[in-house]
Design an enzyme around this catalytic site. Structure first.
Site, PDB file in Angstrom:
ATOM      1  N   GLU A 146     -10.709 -56.721   0.422  1.00  0.00           N
ATOM      2  CA  GLU A 146      -9.723 -56.600   1.500  1.00  0.00           C
ATOM      3  C   GLU A 146      -9.660 -55.183   2.046  1.00  0.00           C
ATOM      4  OE1 GLU A 146      -8.475 -58.874   3.099  1.00  0.00           O
ATOM      5  OE2 GLU A 146      -8.723 -60.603   1.798  1.00  0.00           O
TER       6      GLU A 146
ATOM      7  N   ASP B  76      -3.790 -60.520  10.624  1.00  0.00           N
ATOM      8  CA  ASP B  76      -4.863 -59.598  10.996  1.00  0.00           C
ATOM      9  C   ASP B  76      -5.304 -59.952  12.413  1.00  0.00           C
ATOM     10  OD1 ASP B  76      -6.189 -61.977  10.645  1.00  0.00           O
ATOM     11  OD2 ASP B  76      -8.010 -61.021   9.936  1.00  0.00           O
TER      12      ASP B  76
ATOM     13  N   CYS C 266     -12.486 -69.848  16.813  1.00  0.00           N
ATOM     14  CA  CYS C 266     -11.526 -69.258  17.754  1.00  0.00           C
ATOM     15  C   CYS C 266     -11.896 -67.791  17.972  1.00  0.00           C
ATOM     16  CB  CYS C 266     -10.109 -69.396  17.198  1.00  0.00           C
ATOM     17  SG  CYS C 266      -8.812 -69.189  18.425  1.00  0.00           S
TER      18      CYS C 266
ATOM     19  N   TYR D  16      -0.789 -56.145   5.874  1.00  0.00           N
ATOM     20  CA  TYR D  16      -1.824 -57.179   5.833  1.00  0.00           C
ATOM     21  C   TYR D  16      -2.383 -57.347   4.425  1.00  0.00           C
ATOM     22  CZ  TYR D  16      -6.208 -59.406   5.529  1.00  0.00           C
ATOM     23  OH  TYR D  16      -7.192 -60.222   5.079  1.00  0.00           O
TER      24      TYR D  16
ATOM     25  N   GLN E 181     -10.500 -53.427   9.384  1.00  0.00           N
ATOM     26  CA  GLN E 181     -11.162 -52.983  10.632  1.00  0.00           C
ATOM     27  C   GLN E 181     -12.684 -52.971  10.512  1.00  0.00           C
ATOM     28  OE1 GLN E 181      -9.343 -51.775  13.807  1.00  0.00           O
ATOM     29  NE2 GLN E 181      -8.442 -53.481  12.702  1.00  0.00           N
TER      30      GLN E 181
END
Length: 351
Positions: A45, A144, A196, A126, A50
């Site tokens: 994680e 996120d 998506c 997050y 980013q």
DNA sequence: AAGGCGGGGTC
DNA sequence: GACCCAGCCTT
């Protein structure tokens, strides 16, 4: 609404995830009886902050091979961790990773609550939710970039980010089930990463297409809206790459805070919009290279002019012996500079 | 609340 | 070129 969530949407997401979950090195596949290792979830994680999955895989593999447990990582030398992180970017993550590992090793184990996790260095809203949900099966809601996009589309939310963040958090929380919250979180992120997507979303094969307000409105590709950022200025700099005849390189460890903090680099000027003064770090015959390094950071473009020199064996300073020098240990801009300089130096030696 | 902080892929 | 990516920290 048994769980206080939209069970239709979450059930469909879970059924889709059971069939189409991405196979990732840190992930326990859906349906497995084994529990994920909190150390591996945490490490992945932090690396994924980013950062794309594709970029993380090789780093995750090397880190877990070299440091299989949080205790092993806690015992590592700072410079070894920074060198292993080199190229992944956002180097404050590596410094906080080490701080966090040492704190966890001192406590004895990872906290299980979101609050406890978020108190650790490098773990924010997050990451605390992700670890609590994925590693400890707690019904926390992750938000996120993927989740933001999926929620903005499902609910056709046109408020631009970052203003929309609290709203999107509410939407995401309304879908979070009590059962399998970790798989749910990963399902939404997988949906965002594979169907998506930011551009050209594959709405035709989306498992929750009938629930998607943006699909009805035809606005999906344009969501989420974001306030655009100002253009990046150009900064100039000079770097000095000095190689002693024994092959050692003149280098410096950058200060622990700020740009490329804690990383190894070449001595040189500050990087500013004004033309820098040409002041070599020590005496020698410094040659300007005709080609400069171009590199883009988070908030500026850099054009780095290079000076190279062969230095005598008598030269002193912070030299890294050839046997200990590995360009892979350097941040990318420093690696680019080394590549250009060696091409020049080797050429000048051959002639 | 805003800005600093990497790097690579993609369009 | 600009945008995007499993964001966090400092001020």
């Amino acid at each position: 609404m048994r769980d206080g969530c939209d069970t239709q949407i979450s059930d469909k997401l879970m059924a889709w995830y059971d069939r189409h979950a991405r196979d990732l090195p840190w992930r326990v596949p859906p349906g497995s009886t084994q529990m994920p290792d909190p150390y591996r979830i945490w490490l992945s994680e932090v690396m994924l902050q980013q950062t794309t999955v594709a970029a993380v895989k090789a780093y995750f593999h090397r880190f877990t091979e070299r440091w299989p447990t949080v205790q092993a990582l806690a015992a590592a030398r700072d410079e070894d961790v920074m060198a292993e992180w080199a190229g992944l970017g956002y180097y404050a993550r590596a410094r906080n990773l080490l701080k966090c590992a040492r704190e966890v090793a001192r406590i004895g184990e990872f906290p299980r609550s979101r609050e406890g996790l978020q108190a650790l260095p490098g773990i924010g809203p997050y990451t605390s939710a992700a670890i609590a949900a994925i590693a400890f099966e707690q019904p926390e809601t992750v938000l996120d970039g993927n989740v933001e996009r999926v929620m903005a589309r499902l609910f056709d939310e046109h408020t631009p980010l970052p203003q929309a963040k609290p709203i999107l958090t509410e939407y995401a929380a309304s879908l979070t089930p009590q059962h399998r919250p970790g798989d749910h979180a990963q399902a939404v992120m997988d949906l965002g990463a594979t169907i998506c997507t930011p551009r050209n979303p594959a709405c035709g094969i989306c498992p929750v297409m009938v629930h998607c307000a943006a699909r009805v409105a035809g606005t999906a590709p344009a969501l989420p809206r974001k306030t655009r950022k100002p253009a990046k200025p150009v900064r100039l700099g000079i770097a000095y790459l000095g190689r002693r005849v024994d092959g050692a390189w003149l280098m410096e460890r950058r200060p622990p805070q700020g740009l490329l903090g804690g990383m190894l680099g070449w001595p040189g000027s500050d990087w500013t919009e004004a033309t820098p003064a040409d002041i070599p770090p020590q005496k020698g015959e410094w040659h300007a290279l005709p080609e400069e390094v171009r590199h883009t950071f988070t908030h500026f473009h850099l054009r780095l002019s290079l000076r190279v020199a062969h230095l005598p064996l008598s030269a002193t300073g912070n030299f890294i012996p050839a046997s200990e020098f590995n360009p892979a240990d350097l941040p990318t801009v420093m690696r680019k500079a080394h590549k250009l300089a060696t091409a020049h130096l080797d050429l000048s030696e051959a002639s």
